[in-house]
Design a protein around this motif. Structure first.
Motif, PDB file in Angstrom:
ATOM      1  N   GLY A  60       0.821  -1.213   0.000  1.00 40.50           N
ATOM      2  CA  GLY A  60       0.000   0.000   0.000  1.00 40.50           C
ATOM      3  C   GLY A  60       0.851   1.258   0.000  1.00 40.50           C
ATOM      4  O   GLY A  60       0.583   2.206  -0.747  1.00 40.50           O
ATOM      5  N   PHE A  61       1.883   1.264   0.830  1.00 34.96           N
ATOM      6  CA  PHE A  61       2.798   2.407   0.869  1.00 34.96           C
ATOM      7  C   PHE A  61       3.459   2.615  -0.497  1.00 34.96           C
ATOM      8  O   PHE A  61       3.511   3.732  -1.021  1.00 34.96           O
ATOM      9  N   MET A  62       3.967   1.536  -1.079  1.00 34.18           N
ATOM     10  CA  MET A  62       4.641   1.651  -2.375  1.00 34.18           C
ATOM     11  C   MET A  62       3.659   2.025  -3.494  1.00 34.18           C
ATOM     12  O   MET A  62       4.037   2.709  -4.454  1.00 34.18           O
ATOM     13  N   ALA A  63       2.398   1.588  -3.375  1.00 39.91           N
ATOM     14  CA  ALA A  63       1.391   1.972  -4.369  1.00 39.91           C
ATOM     15  C   ALA A  63       1.158   3.485  -4.331  1.00 39.91           C
ATOM     16  O   ALA A  63       1.016   4.131  -5.374  1.00 39.91           O
ATOM     17  N   VAL A  64       1.143   4.056  -3.123  1.00 35.89           N
ATOM     18  CA  VAL A  64       0.973   5.505  -2.983  1.00 35.89           C
ATOM     19  C   VAL A  64       2.195   6.232  -3.555  1.00 35.89           C
ATOM     20  O   VAL A  64       2.054   7.228  -4.280  1.00 35.89           O
ATOM     21  N   VAL A  65       3.387   5.739  -3.253  1.00 30.16           N
ATOM     22  CA  VAL A  65       4.612   6.354  -3.788  1.00 30.16           C
ATOM     23  C   VAL A  65       4.607   6.283  -5.313  1.00 30.16           C
ATOM     24  O   VAL A  65       4.879   7.272  -5.999  1.00 30.16           O
ATOM     25  N   GLU A  66       4.273   5.114  -5.841  1.00 33.03           N
ATOM     26  CA  GLU A  66       4.246   4.939  -7.295  1.00 33.03           C
ATOM     27  C   GLU A  66       3.186   5.836  -7.938  1.00 33.03           C
ATOM     28  O   GLU A  66       3.414   6.421  -9.003  1.00 33.03           O
ATOM     29  N   PHE A  67       2.034   5.951  -7.280  1.00 30.65           N
ATOM     30  CA  PHE A  67       0.961   6.806  -7.786  1.00 30.65           C
ATOM     31  C   PHE A  67       1.458   8.238  -7.947  1.00 30.65           C
ATOM     32  O   PHE A  67       1.215   8.881  -8.965  1.00 30.65           O
ATOM     33  N   GLY A  68       2.168   8.737  -6.955  1.00 35.14           N
ATOM     34  CA  GLY A  68       2.703  10.096  -7.021  1.00 35.14           C
ATOM     35  C   GLY A  68       3.844  10.236  -8.009  1.00 35.14           C
ATOM     36  O   GLY A  68       3.890  11.192  -8.796  1.00 35.14           O
ATOM     37  N   ALA A  69       4.771   9.289  -7.981  1.00 34.63           N
ATOM     38  CA  ALA A  69       5.939   9.353  -8.869  1.00 34.63           C
ATOM     39  C   ALA A  69       5.521   9.326 -10.332  1.00 34.63           C
ATOM     40  O   ALA A  69       6.163   9.951 -11.184  1.00 34.63           O
ATOM     41  N   ASP A  70       4.443   8.643 -10.614  1.00 31.25           N
ATOM     42  CA  ASP A  70       4.007   8.477 -11.992  1.00 31.25           C
ATOM     43  C   ASP A  70       3.361   9.732 -12.574  1.00 31.25           C
ATOM     44  O   ASP A  70       3.170   9.821 -13.773  1.00 31.25           O
TER      45      ASP A  70
END
Length: 191
Positions: A60-70
């Protein structure tokens, strides 16, 4: 043929995880783990760990990071470059985990890694071209579309495996066309 049809749900799930890993690895992990945790689906035994609270927290944490980075063009390209070495083996491992052990798992790993690689490279190539645009809306549109498509694809693979596999085949054709388009665009810029 009967054996193939009897394993259609597993084939669709393995394909969806490999394909989804090529686009949004962490969203795919988190969504599937969350569905298992809530009891919406029964995860295959080798994927049950995705529903563990620790794994859910990390994905979940990495999904949020990826969502923003993308959403940021310069960071998106860097993220895709680094994740070339993460998404492809993850897609292979997730596809294999659907089948557990043995020859089917190894075949799923080979095909899943190939599918994840193709999806990731088509995405990264397409996004590299989109990221050259000075306005952010094209990048954001592509990013939000990828988010929705991965979640929708996972749902479809579980709810309607045959429909998912048919659409995946169509997406593979589109991805191949996108790669050819990017290649042609790169050639025309180099000339």
């Amino acid at each position: 043929m009967d054996t193939l049809l009897s394993h259609l749900p597993e084939i669709a799930l393995a394909s969806a995880l490999a394909w989804g890993s090529g686009l949004r690895l962490y969203a795919a992990l988190f969504a599937l783990g969350l569905a298992g945790w809530f009891g919406w689906i029964v995860l295959p035994p080798h994927l049950a760990v995705l529903a563990h609270p620790l794994v859910l927290s990390a994905s979940g944490f990495m999904a949020v990071v990826e969502f923003g980075a993308d959403k940021l063009p310069w960071l998106d390209s860097l993220w895709d470059m680094v994740h070339t070495f993460i998404r492809i083996p993850a897609g292979a491992a997730l596809a294999a985990a659907v089948f557990g052990d043995g020859a089917a798992a190894l075949a799923a790993a080979i095909l899943g890694g190939t599918l994840a690689a193709g999806t990731h490279l088509a995405k990264a190539g397409g996004r590299a071209v989109i990221n050259t645009s000075p306005e952010p809306f094209t990048n954001w549109s592509a990013s939000f579309t990828e988010d929705a498509v991965v979640l929708g694809g996972l749902w479809l693979a579980i709810a309607r495996p045959l429909a998912f596999l048919i659409l995946l085949l169509a997406l593979i054709v589109v991805s191949l066309a996108l790669v050819a388009w990017v290649k042609g665009r790169m050639r025309s810029r180099g000339s």
